[in-house]
Write an enzyme that holds these catalytic residues in place. Structure first.
Site, PDB file in Angstrom:
ATOM      1  N   ASP A 196       0.824  -1.208   0.000  1.00  0.00           N
ATOM      2  CA  ASP A 196       0.000   0.000   0.000  1.00  0.00           C
ATOM      3  C   ASP A 196       0.862   1.265   0.000  1.00  0.00           C
ATOM      4  OD1 ASP A 196      -2.517   1.069  -0.148  1.00  0.00           O
ATOM      5  OD2 ASP A 196      -2.896   1.071   1.993  1.00  0.00           O
ATOM      6  N   ASP A 267      -8.884  -2.091   2.667  1.00  0.00           N
ATOM      7  CA  ASP A 267      -8.616  -1.474   3.965  1.00  0.00           C
ATOM      8  C   ASP A 267      -9.662  -1.866   5.012  1.00  0.00           C
ATOM      9  OD1 ASP A 267      -6.472  -0.111   2.800  1.00  0.00           O
ATOM     10  OD2 ASP A 267      -7.792   1.494   2.116  1.00  0.00           O
TER      11      ASP A 267
END
EC number: 3.4.23.-
Length: 380
Positions: A196, A267
């Site tokens: 990420d 997420d």
């Protein structure tokens, strides 16, 4: 400075907080309930009872091992690059596949409500559809409602319908994917944190564009529009349908409508898998302690600490991490890798509490291994 501090969190962020936490909690308890149901089926089908090993025998359940945890960020990076360079070529296929998966996932999300609605008026007998399988009335109702919602989303492209499909994907992934140990959890979340951070912060230096943001926000051609052009149905047939923003994220408009708050389903799902794991471990430990009439390691720490569950501790850490990511994005006025904040705020409190309670070694490798032959759970 006061006006800027006041705008750090608005209504769209609050909606994101609440929905993401509800999805994680609901998905975790659906996963635990599936364990109970599978255990009851095993008890009915076999007279021999085995110890609970934390993994369902249901073929639809996928347990991530260490190798998969290590290679998942690499696979995700390859998929991201394919979407970045070849989006125009694969967008229709990707949209159709996403719509099919979202239909199944949203039907799974609606199933408990449909079971409640159909229980008074229809038996739970399954209806045969030949090679397609056997389904209850509740399953047929939930699937029909899901297909209807997907069709309306394709026709309108409304963000609220896209959010509903994304919620179904989140709950289904949390319920059907399992982390077997804390070791695999740390490998997976650490790898995804690096993934990420790299694609949000450093991809622009290599590809002259933020790869993560561009892929997440790029709309796809509507399959109806593509079909009308391929079949030459005329300029007014299927041409007024909007382009589709794919349900790989949750979006909520601000109170002024000037911007949208966006949170990727990764997420939600990836920390959600960790929360699902600790919920199953809390339940397992509670049953083990009740069977042995005592808990090991109680003399090391206070009784108040023993009463704090791993699930509540990790859930609070998730909320604090999500809040920190939101504030950071508003301060820097740029997209932030949410896992950069979510992973430390969930893993570090969990590891600390497991160490203080004396459960760290057990949770690290074989958290659900038991010498006891009892397989009964306490319902949550």
């Amino acid at each position: 400075s006061n006006s800027r501090a006041y705008s750090l969190v608005d209504s769209s962020q609050v909606s994101t907080f609440l929905i993401s936490i509800l999805l994680i909690v609901y998905g975790s308890f659906r996963s635990l309930n599936m364990d109970f149901e599978n255990q009851d089926k095993e008890k009915d089908n076999s007279s021999t009872a085995g110890s609970f090993n934390g993994n369902s025998t249901n073929n639809s359940i996928q347990t991530i091992d260490s190798t998969q945890a290590l290679f998942l960020p690499i696979g995700a990076s390859v998929s991201l690059l394919v979407m970045f360079f070849f989006f125009d070529s694969v967008q229709v296929v990707f949209t159709i596949c996403t719509a099919v998966l979202a239909t199944i996932a949203f039907a799974f999300l609606l199933l408990p409500m449909c079971q409640y609605l159909t229980r008074p008026c229809s038996p739970q007998n399954k209806i045969s559809f030949g090679c397609c399988g056997r389904f209850t009335a509740a399953e047929l109702l939930s699937f029909s409602l899901s297909v209807m919602l997907v069709l309306i989303w394709v026709l309108t492209g409304h963000w609220l319908l896209m959010d509903a499909l994304a919620m179904g994907l989140c709950v289904a992934m949390i319920a059907f994917v399992r982390l077997p140990s804390l070791k695999v959890s740390c490998l997976l979340l650490s790898g995804l944190l690096i993934y990420d951070v790299f694609w949000v912060f450093f991809s622009a230096y290599i590809f002259n564009s933020n790869v993560m943001v561009k892929v997440a926000t790029q709309p796809a051609d509507n399959p109806l529009d593509v079909l009308s052009r391929k079949l030459h149905l005329g300029p007014n047939v299927g041409r007024d349908v909007p382009r589709l923003s794919l349900p790989g994220k949750l979006v909520f408009p601000s109170s002024t409508g000037s911007h949208f708050s966006m949170l990727g389903i990764g997420d939600i799902v990836m920390p959600g898998l960790l929360l699902c794991f600790v919920l199953r471990y809390d339940n397992y430990k509670k049953q083990a302690n009740s069977d042995s009439c005592g808990a090991p390691g109680l003399g090391n720490i206070s009784g108040r600490m023993q009463k704090v569950s791993y699930f509540h501790c990790t859930l609070i850490g998730y909320f604090v991490g999500l809040l920190t990511a939101t504030v950071a994005s508003r301060i820097h006025r740029a997209a932030q890798p949410a896992l950069l904040y979510l992973v430390p705020f969930t893993l570090l409190p969990l590891l600390t509490m497991a160490y203080l309670k004396g459960d760290l070694r057990r949770m690290w490798s074989e958290p659900f291994h038991s010498k006891s032959s009892s397989s009964r759970f306490l319902e949550v």
